[in-house]
Motif scaffolding. Structure first.
Motif, short mmCIF file in Angstrom:
data_model
loop_
_atom_site.label_atom_id
_atom_site.label_comp_id
_atom_site.label_asym_id
_atom_site.label_seq_id
_atom_site.Cartn_x
_atom_site.Cartn_y
_atom_site.Cartn_z
N HIS A 1 1.12 4.46 -3.13
CA HIS A 1 1.23 5.88 -2.51
C HIS A 1 1.95 6.73 -2.75
O HIS A 1 1.80 8.21 -3.33
CB HIS A 1 0.61 5.71 -0.44
CG HIS A 1 0.47 6.72 -0.33
ND1 HIS A 1 -0.65 7.71 -1.15
CD2 HIS A 1 1.31 8.07 0.14
CE1 HIS A 1 -0.26 9.38 -0.24
NE2 HIS A 1 0.89 9.32 0.33
N PHE B 1 2.69 11.08 7.69
CA PHE B 1 1.97 11.70 7.50
C PHE B 1 0.87 10.09 7.16
O PHE B 1 -0.24 10.04 7.92
CB PHE B 1 1.87 12.65 6.75
CG PHE B 1 0.30 13.19 6.81
CD1 PHE B 1 -0.08 14.19 8.17
CD2 PHE B 1 -0.56 13.46 5.48
CE1 PHE B 1 -1.14 14.70 8.23
CE2 PHE B 1 -2.00 14.34 6.26
CZ PHE B 1 -2.66 14.28 7.20
N TRP B 2 0.79 9.74 5.74
CA TRP B 2 -0.17 9.43 5.48
C TRP B 2 -0.19 7.86 5.44
O TRP B 2 -1.98 7.27 6.44
CB TRP B 2 -0.24 9.03 3.41
CG TRP B 2 -0.91 8.01 3.54
CD1 TRP B 2 -1.82 8.08 2.68
CD2 TRP B 2 -1.01 6.00 2.57
NE1 TRP B 2 -2.35 7.50 2.58
CE2 TRP B 2 -1.93 6.26 2.02
CE3 TRP B 2 -0.25 5.85 3.01
CZ2 TRP B 2 -1.95 4.66 1.85
CZ3 TRP B 2 -0.12 4.16 2.89
CH2 TRP B 2 -0.60 3.84 2.16
N ILE B 3 0.54 7.36 6.36
CA ILE B 3 0.68 5.86 7.29
C ILE B 3 -0.15 6.02 8.07
O ILE B 3 -1.46 5.66 9.27
CB ILE B 3 2.22 5.30 7.07
CG1 ILE B 3 2.67 4.70 6.54
CG2 ILE B 3 1.81 4.46 8.99
CD1 ILE B 3 4.28 4.37 6.49
N LYS C 1 0.50 -1.19 -0.22
CA LYS C 1 -0.05 -0.35 0.16
C LYS C 1 1.03 1.20 0.19
O LYS C 1 0.60 1.76 -0.69
CB LYS C 1 -1.37 -0.06 1.98
CG LYS C 1 -2.24 -0.85 1.10
CD LYS C 1 -2.57 -1.29 2.17
CE LYS C 1 -3.16 -2.31 2.05
NZ LYS C 1 -4.79 -2.01 4.25
N LEU C 2 2.14 0.97 0.77
CA LEU C 2 2.70 2.48 0.69
C LEU C 2 3.36 2.56 -0.69
O LEU C 2 3.46 3.63 -0.88
CB LEU C 2 3.48 2.44 2.22
CG LEU C 2 4.66 3.08 2.27
CD1 LEU C 2 4.67 4.17 2.15
CD2 LEU C 2 5.85 2.65 3.19
N LYS D 1 -2.35 8.89 8.80
CA LYS D 1 -3.39 9.01 9.22
C LYS D 1 -4.70 7.86 8.75
O LYS D 1 -5.54 8.44 9.18
CB LYS D 1 -3.82 9.95 7.78
CG LYS D 1 -4.95 11.22 7.42
CD LYS D 1 -4.97 11.36 6.04
CE LYS D 1 -4.74 10.85 5.03
NZ LYS D 1 -5.26 11.38 3.87
N ASN D 2 -4.08 6.83 7.95
CA ASN D 2 -4.98 5.88 7.66
C ASN D 2 -5.05 4.36 8.87
O ASN D 2 -4.80 3.68 8.70
CB ASN D 2 -4.24 5.48 6.10
CG ASN D 2 -4.92 6.48 5.01
OD1 ASN D 2 -5.89 6.23 4.74
ND2 ASN D 2 -4.09 7.00 5.00
N GLU E 1 5.77 13.13 3.52
CA GLU E 1 3.98 12.60 4.05
C GLU E 1 3.76 11.46 4.13
O GLU E 1 3.07 11.12 4.22
CB GLU E 1 4.42 13.30 1.98
CG GLU E 1 3.14 13.27 1.18
CD GLU E 1 2.29 11.88 1.50
OE1 GLU E 1 0.52 11.84 1.21
OE2 GLU E 1 2.57 10.60 1.41
N SER E 2 4.89 10.25 3.25
CA SER E 2 4.51 8.91 3.09
C SER E 2 4.21 8.34 4.43
O SER E 2 2.96 7.72 5.67
CB SER E 2 5.53 7.88 2.94
OG SER E 2 6.43 7.96 3.86
N ASN F 1 1.92 10.30 -5.31
CA ASN F 1 3.02 11.28 -3.90
C ASN F 1 3.91 11.92 -5.01
O ASN F 1 3.65 12.68 -5.94
CB ASN F 1 3.02 11.02 -3.06
CG ASN F 1 3.26 12.00 -2.21
OD1 ASN F 1 3.19 13.29 -2.49
ND2 ASN F 1 5.17 11.96 -1.67
#
Length: 140
Positions: free
Chosen positions: A32, A79-81, A28-29, A83-84, A76-77, A36
């Protein structure tokens, strides 16, 4: 117009090399990060890793810097990890990273190396790889 093609092999690990990046999270990362990078005009040739680190092969344009690209991808990654809620604990990358230039003639070799991280790390740990990397490129 300037024409610049500088290939960089960028490697960074999870905070304290904690094995957060299970297969499910890692895939998934990676997807993403690919999206990004497209959004941020970062040319990403390859991305892959193992449970505690990621490798990226990027081509830097004239106005970009390695530090800025590393910050954009890592910040950003993470943050995304978070956040999710992909990890039970707060996810963080190590502050440090490795970055070395790659000649045009070695782009395919490095791309294949990055794509085969699971196979590679079935034989060698990231700690062993990091030491070899540091020795090879004479990092302190």
């Amino acid at each position: 117009m300037s024409y610049v093609r500088i290939w960089v092999h960028l490697v960074f690990s999870t905070k304290n090399r904690h094995p957060y990046l299970t297969k499910n999270i890692r895939y998934k990362l990676q997807s993403h990060i690919i999206e990004n990078c497209k959004e941020k005009s970062i040319f990403l040739q390859a991305v892959n890793g193992y449970t505690d680190h990621l490798h990226c092969l990027i081509s830097i344009r004239g106005e970009q810097s390695i530090a800025k690209i590393a910050q954009l991808i890592k910040g950003e990654s993470a943050f995304w990890i978070n956040k999710n809620k992909l990890t039970d604990e707060t996810f963080m990358w190590q502050n440090e990273y490795y970055a070395v230039s790659v000649s045009e003639s070695n782009v395919e070799i490095v791309t294949n190396y990055i794509k085969n991280q699971e196979k590679h790390h079935s034989k060698k740990s990231f700690a062993e790889e990091a030491k070899e990397f540091a020795d090879k490129f004479k990092f302190d």
